[in-house]
Design a protein around this motif. Sequence first.
Motif, PDB file in Angstrom:
ATOM      1  N   TYR A  66       0.828  -1.204   0.000  1.00  0.00           N
ATOM      2  CA  TYR A  66       0.000   0.000   0.000  1.00  0.00           C
ATOM      3  C   TYR A  66       0.864   1.257   0.000  1.00  0.00           C
ATOM      4  O   TYR A  66       0.598   2.209  -0.749  1.00  0.00           O
ATOM      5  CB  TYR A  66      -0.898  -0.027   1.231  1.00  0.00           C
ATOM      6  CG  TYR A  66      -2.007   0.986   1.259  1.00  0.00           C
ATOM      7  CD1 TYR A  66      -2.954   1.067   0.241  1.00  0.00           C
ATOM      8  CD2 TYR A  66      -2.144   1.865   2.329  1.00  0.00           C
ATOM      9  CE1 TYR A  66      -3.990   1.983   0.286  1.00  0.00           C
ATOM     10  CE2 TYR A  66      -3.175   2.786   2.389  1.00  0.00           C
ATOM     11  CZ  TYR A  66      -4.095   2.843   1.358  1.00  0.00           C
ATOM     12  OH  TYR A  66      -5.119   3.758   1.414  1.00  0.00           O
ATOM     13  N   ALA A  67       1.904   1.265   0.819  1.00  0.00           N
ATOM     14  CA  ALA A  67       2.786   2.426   0.897  1.00  0.00           C
ATOM     15  C   ALA A  67       3.590   2.611  -0.381  1.00  0.00           C
ATOM     16  O   ALA A  67       3.732   3.732  -0.884  1.00  0.00           O
ATOM     17  CB  ALA A  67       3.725   2.284   2.097  1.00  0.00           C
ATOM     18  N   LEU A  68       4.103   1.518  -0.936  1.00  0.00           N
ATOM     19  CA  LEU A  68       4.964   1.606  -2.120  1.00  0.00           C
ATOM     20  C   LEU A  68       4.262   2.230  -3.312  1.00  0.00           C
ATOM     21  O   LEU A  68       4.904   2.868  -4.153  1.00  0.00           O
ATOM     22  CB  LEU A  68       5.479   0.215  -2.496  1.00  0.00           C
ATOM     23  CG  LEU A  68       6.605  -0.357  -1.630  1.00  0.00           C
ATOM     24  CD1 LEU A  68       6.908  -1.789  -2.026  1.00  0.00           C
ATOM     25  CD2 LEU A  68       7.863   0.510  -1.741  1.00  0.00           C
ATOM     26  N   PHE A  69       2.937   2.082  -3.407  1.00  0.00           N
ATOM     27  CA  PHE A  69       2.236   2.559  -4.590  1.00  0.00           C
ATOM     28  C   PHE A  69       1.410   3.819  -4.338  1.00  0.00           C
ATOM     29  O   PHE A  69       0.615   4.209  -5.195  1.00  0.00           O
ATOM     30  CB  PHE A  69       1.383   1.431  -5.189  1.00  0.00           C
ATOM     31  CG  PHE A  69       2.179   0.550  -6.102  1.00  0.00           C
ATOM     32  CD1 PHE A  69       2.123   0.724  -7.474  1.00  0.00           C
ATOM     33  CD2 PHE A  69       3.020  -0.410  -5.580  1.00  0.00           C
ATOM     34  CE1 PHE A  69       2.890  -0.065  -8.319  1.00  0.00           C
ATOM     35  CE2 PHE A  69       3.788  -1.209  -6.406  1.00  0.00           C
ATOM     36  CZ  PHE A  69       3.731  -1.039  -7.780  1.00  0.00           C
ATOM     37  N   GLN A  70       1.612   4.489  -3.201  1.00  0.00           N
ATOM     38  CA  GLN A  70       0.944   5.763  -2.971  1.00  0.00           C
ATOM     39  C   GLN A  70       1.397   6.815  -3.989  1.00  0.00           C
ATOM     40  O   GLN A  70       0.578   7.447  -4.656  1.00  0.00           O
ATOM     41  CB  GLN A  70       1.241   6.263  -1.552  1.00  0.00           C
ATOM     42  CG  GLN A  70       0.632   5.436  -0.447  1.00  0.00           C
ATOM     43  CD  GLN A  70      -0.879   5.502  -0.434  1.00  0.00           C
ATOM     44  OE1 GLN A  70      -1.469   6.568  -0.515  1.00  0.00           O
ATOM     45  NE2 GLN A  70      -1.508   4.344  -0.345  1.00  0.00           N
ATOM     46  N   ILE A  71       2.696   7.002  -4.101  1.00  0.00           N
ATOM     47  CA  ILE A  71       3.217   8.031  -4.997  1.00  0.00           C
ATOM     48  C   ILE A  71       3.061   7.630  -6.465  1.00  0.00           C
ATOM     49  O   ILE A  71       2.574   8.431  -7.275  1.00  0.00           O
ATOM     50  CB  ILE A  71       4.682   8.353  -4.657  1.00  0.00           C
ATOM     51  CG1 ILE A  71       4.767   8.903  -3.219  1.00  0.00           C
ATOM     52  CG2 ILE A  71       5.259   9.370  -5.638  1.00  0.00           C
ATOM     53  CD1 ILE A  71       6.183   9.125  -2.724  1.00  0.00           C
ATOM     54  N   PHE A 116      -2.501  -7.257  -2.737  1.00  0.00           N
ATOM     55  CA  PHE A 116      -3.736  -6.543  -2.413  1.00  0.00           C
ATOM     56  C   PHE A 116      -3.430  -5.084  -2.065  1.00  0.00           C
ATOM     57  O   PHE A 116      -4.097  -4.155  -2.541  1.00  0.00           O
ATOM     58  CB  PHE A 116      -4.404  -7.264  -1.234  1.00  0.00           C
ATOM     59  CG  PHE A 116      -5.551  -6.537  -0.600  1.00  0.00           C
ATOM     60  CD1 PHE A 116      -6.795  -6.492  -1.199  1.00  0.00           C
ATOM     61  CD2 PHE A 116      -5.392  -5.915   0.628  1.00  0.00           C
ATOM     62  CE1 PHE A 116      -7.858  -5.835  -0.599  1.00  0.00           C
ATOM     63  CE2 PHE A 116      -6.436  -5.251   1.233  1.00  0.00           C
ATOM     64  CZ  PHE A 116      -7.680  -5.210   0.623  1.00  0.00           C
ATOM     65  N   GLY A 117      -2.384  -4.870  -1.269  1.00  0.00           N
ATOM     66  CA  GLY A 117      -1.986  -3.518  -0.885  1.00  0.00           C
ATOM     67  C   GLY A 117      -1.530  -2.688  -2.067  1.00  0.00           C
ATOM     68  O   GLY A 117      -1.782  -1.475  -2.118  1.00  0.00           O
ATOM     69  N   VAL A 118      -0.865  -3.322  -3.033  1.00  0.00           N
ATOM     70  CA  VAL A 118      -0.447  -2.614  -4.248  1.00  0.00           C
ATOM     71  C   VAL A 118      -1.657  -2.021  -4.965  1.00  0.00           C
ATOM     72  O   VAL A 118      -1.645  -0.856  -5.384  1.00  0.00           O
ATOM     73  CB  VAL A 118       0.322  -3.576  -5.184  1.00  0.00           C
ATOM     74  CG1 VAL A 118       0.508  -2.950  -6.569  1.00  0.00           C
ATOM     75  CG2 VAL A 118       1.682  -3.925  -4.589  1.00  0.00           C
ATOM     76  N   GLY A 119      -2.719  -2.816  -5.107  1.00  0.00           N
ATOM     77  CA  GLY A 119      -3.922  -2.321  -5.769  1.00  0.00           C
ATOM     78  C   GLY A 119      -4.557  -1.163  -5.025  1.00  0.00           C
ATOM     79  O   GLY A 119      -4.897  -0.130  -5.624  1.00  0.00           O
ATOM     80  N   GLU A 120      -4.695  -1.312  -3.711  1.00  0.00           N
ATOM     81  CA  GLU A 120      -5.310  -0.223  -2.934  1.00  0.00           C
ATOM     82  C   GLU A 120      -4.423   1.015  -2.902  1.00  0.00           C
ATOM     83  O   GLU A 120      -4.916   2.134  -2.766  1.00  0.00           O
ATOM     84  CB  GLU A 120      -5.612  -0.705  -1.514  1.00  0.00           C
ATOM     85  CG  GLU A 120      -6.836  -1.594  -1.419  1.00  0.00           C
ATOM     86  CD  GLU A 120      -7.579  -1.439  -0.108  1.00  0.00           C
ATOM     87  OE1 GLU A 120      -7.163  -0.604   0.725  1.00  0.00           O
ATOM     88  OE2 GLU A 120      -8.590  -2.139   0.074  1.00  0.00           O
ATOM     89  N   GLY A 121      -3.101   0.829  -3.010  1.00  0.00           N
ATOM     90  CA  GLY A 121      -2.192   1.967  -2.934  1.00  0.00           C
ATOM     91  C   GLY A 121      -2.371   2.967  -4.052  1.00  0.00           C
ATOM     92  O   GLY A 121      -2.026   4.144  -3.904  1.00  0.00           O
TER      93      GLY A 121
END
Length: 425
Positions: A66-71, A116-121
């Motif tokens: 999730y954090a990795l794909f925020q930016i 899953f976190g990548v998608g939500e990020g």
Amino acid sequence: MTISMAVQSGFRWKARYTVLSILWLGWLFSFLDRMVISVALPFISKDFQLDAASQGIILSTFFAGYALFQIPGGMLADKFGPRRVLAIAIVWWSIFTSITGMVSSFAVLLFCRFIFGVGEGCFPGASWKTIATYFPPKEKATATAIQGSVNTLGPAIASLVAAGIIAAYGWRTVFIALGIPGMLVALAIWVYIKDDPSKHPHVTPEDLAELNAEANVMKAAQKSDGTGITFKDFLKTSVLWQMVLIWFFFDITFWGFISWLPSYLMKVRGFSLLQTGVYGSLPFFVGTFGMLLGGYLSDRFKGSRKWLFIPAAMVAAFCLYLTFSVAAAEMAVVAQCVSAFFMFVAFAAFWGLVVDSIPAEIMGASSGTVNFGGQVAGFVSPFVMGYLIDLNHGSFDMAFMFLIAGTVASVFVALTVKSSDIASS
């Protein structure tokens, strides 16, 4: 007579309200899909024979993706428009929500949580970009607070839904079922939301005039203050990194609180699964009112947002201390509710500051940068809490003190923010 007065008052349902409603649904299912794991965790740990530290790793792995794909998610929204980023993100995480209910090993579960976190990020930056595009500055904090109310309703509903389904069908079923509604929300986004409000069939000339007039005033203020318009220039401003730090420390508390609350109620306060579903949801229902009140006050007192954030955060920290220190379980629930109310007042005040301080052209990448700080905290906090719980032989006291320290640190950073650094204040 009543209809005439309503017409004269000028209120009408605008296209941007429908856009916000769809975004709200997207956020709701993002929280439902990510938060049911907190209720399911005791049952997952039993199936896979996990200690508290390993349970913390499950919670933290989501935040790594999730954090990795925020930016990157925000940058994609700035470059290609938020519509396709929003839709693809929801489809992505909905698929992996369902797959989570089918895993057969601890390693596969960690992999699914990360992907899953990548998608939500990719979703947050695109959603704030949409708000910045569709809403005039005078309504941004309120719109953000309404969208942000899912930060309270999501865990509350997740607690009730997960407890009921797990009690009846087991923990796997709740994940498989929750993957389905997100597909419908993604379809609604694709059909209704446009990247450019001027190309939206339901946005009127009056809406565009209002939007453009206030946006031009804001841009003029930003240029006169020397605020950068490009993301590269904005990265050089101190206020961006102050906001990143505030959100990092604040989210140490936020994510630790909502991730471990169900386990705390069951293991320390002795609540049953269904009691945990009810009592665990109460702080977040109360927090919803705090979020909406914070957004309303934030729009009314733009220049004083940090003075809304600071006292609210301190009251939340004090009540968090009461949560684990009071003897009666009922009083602990009351303390949790009061803490959640003020925590979400502070939450809304902070994000009102963020969305009103960042130019719309770079909202996706810049808000993603701020949120990145919070999601790094989401990675750190659940794992550290699990470690502290194991270190103290099942006691949550030190874990709660860790959360309190996070809130206090966010307040100290907020004190360093100068009003002259805020573009629109």
